[in-house]
Design an enzyme around this catalytic site. Structure first.
Site, short mmCIF file in Angstrom:
data_model
loop_
_atom_site.label_atom_id
_atom_site.label_comp_id
_atom_site.label_asym_id
_atom_site.label_seq_id
_atom_site.Cartn_x
_atom_site.Cartn_y
_atom_site.Cartn_z
N ASP A 71 0.85 -1.30 0.00
CA ASP A 71 0.05 -0.03 0.11
C ASP A 71 0.92 1.35 0.16
O ASP A 71 0.42 2.06 0.69
CB ASP A 71 -0.89 -0.08 1.25
CG ASP A 71 -2.09 -1.17 1.17
OD1 ASP A 71 -1.78 -2.00 0.01
OD2 ASP A 71 -2.75 -1.29 2.02
N LYS A 93 -6.92 -5.28 -3.18
CA LYS A 93 -7.60 -5.64 -2.10
C LYS A 93 -8.57 -4.75 -1.59
O LYS A 93 -8.30 -3.36 -1.88
CB LYS A 93 -6.70 -6.24 -0.85
CG LYS A 93 -5.98 -4.91 -0.43
CD LYS A 93 -4.80 -5.54 0.38
CE LYS A 93 -4.06 -4.47 1.09
NZ LYS A 93 -4.81 -3.28 1.88
N CYS A 147 -2.49 -2.32 7.73
CA CYS A 147 -2.06 -3.28 6.55
C CYS A 147 -0.91 -4.34 6.52
O CYS A 147 -0.89 -5.38 6.14
CB CYS A 147 -2.39 -2.67 5.11
SG CYS A 147 -4.10 -1.93 4.98
C1 VGL Z 1 -5.07 0.88 5.35
C2 VGL Z 1 -6.73 1.83 6.47
C3 VGL Z 1 -7.44 1.68 5.43
C4 VGL Z 1 -3.52 0.44 5.23
C5 VGL Z 1 -5.75 0.56 4.34
O1 VGL Z 1 -2.88 0.51 4.22
O2 VGL Z 1 -2.94 0.36 6.27
N1 VGL Z 1 -5.39 1.42 6.36
N2 VGL Z 1 -7.30 1.12 4.41
#
Ligand code: VGL
Ligand code: ZN
Length: 217
Positions: free
Chosen positions: A20, A118, A163
């Site tokens: 991410d 995802k 994540c």
């Molecule tokens: C994430 C909150 C919502 C992350 C992703 O990448 O940690 N955190 N969506």
């Protein structure tokens, strides 16, 4: 287990999973993680050491159940009960196809062999790159890794306490040797989430190794 004899990391059984590192999680983005941009140069130096590089990308449809805007009267960082349990509500982020969902422009991962997206299910969040937040629906990543003969994963990215941590815990649960590289991660740290995540990962047998130690070998 990774040790000085199983490195260098171009071992075909090892994979680097970059979680991410997307514009919305970088300062200026909709769900900015402090210092998120600082890890990009380190990831760029680490990645060429790995034969196998995999990218995880948070990838939500509009109106996603994890967005506060989908729950009238709720604010970002509130929690709600969804069918599968407690869900933290977030600002809208990583909308499929948006600029915020794109990988950081300075990330250099030309040899990445898989991008796993995802959080695509409108009703179910997925912090983990392995299993959605209902804790039942697999993303397919574990099967992919197994079919490729990969038994050890190294994790970097954002956010360490969401994540990255959920991915690390699921990697362990799926039987992979799991190494988290903390200096190549940054955390959101909401209500003690970082401390909790670190303790859970330690209990689960996640190993911690600094990038500088990996790269000196
Ligand atoms: C994430 C909150 C919502 C992350 C992703 O990448 O940690 N955190 N969506
Ligand atoms: Zn998300």
């Amino acid at each position: 287990m990774p040790n000085s004899t199983s490195l260098p990391l171009n071992d075909p059984r090892c994979a680097l999973i970059v979680i991410d590192v997307q514009n919305d999680f970088i300062p200026g983005g909709n769900l900015a993680v402090a210092g998120g941009d600082e890890i990009v140069p380190l990831i760029n130096r680490l990645a060429p050491r790995f034969r196998n590089v995999i990218i995880a990308q948070d990838w939500h449809p509009a109106g996603h159940a994890s967005f506060a805007s989908s729950h009238p009267g709720r604010q970002p960082f509130d929690t709600v009960q969804l069918a599968y349990g407690t869900q933290v509500l977030w600002p809208d982020h990583c909308l499929q196809g948006s600029h915020g969902a794109q990988l950081h422009a300075d990330l250099q991962l030309p040899h990445a062999r898989l991008v796993i997206r995802k959080g695509c299910n409108p009703q179910i969040d997925s912090y983990s790159a392995f299993v959605e937040a209902d804790r039942q629906t697999p993303t397919g990543l574990a099967g992919y890794l197994r079919e490729c003969g990969i038994d050890t994963v190294y994790l970097v990215g954002l956010a360490l306490d969401y994540c990255v941590a959920w991915s690390a815990l699921d990697a362990r649960a799926a039987g992979f040797n799991t190494v988290l590289i903390p200096d190549a991660c940054r955390a959101i740290d909401l209500d003690g989430s970082l401390k909790r995540a670190m303790a859970q990962m330690e209990t689960a047998g996640v190993q911690f190794m600094e990038a500088k130690d990996l790269m000196n070998l």
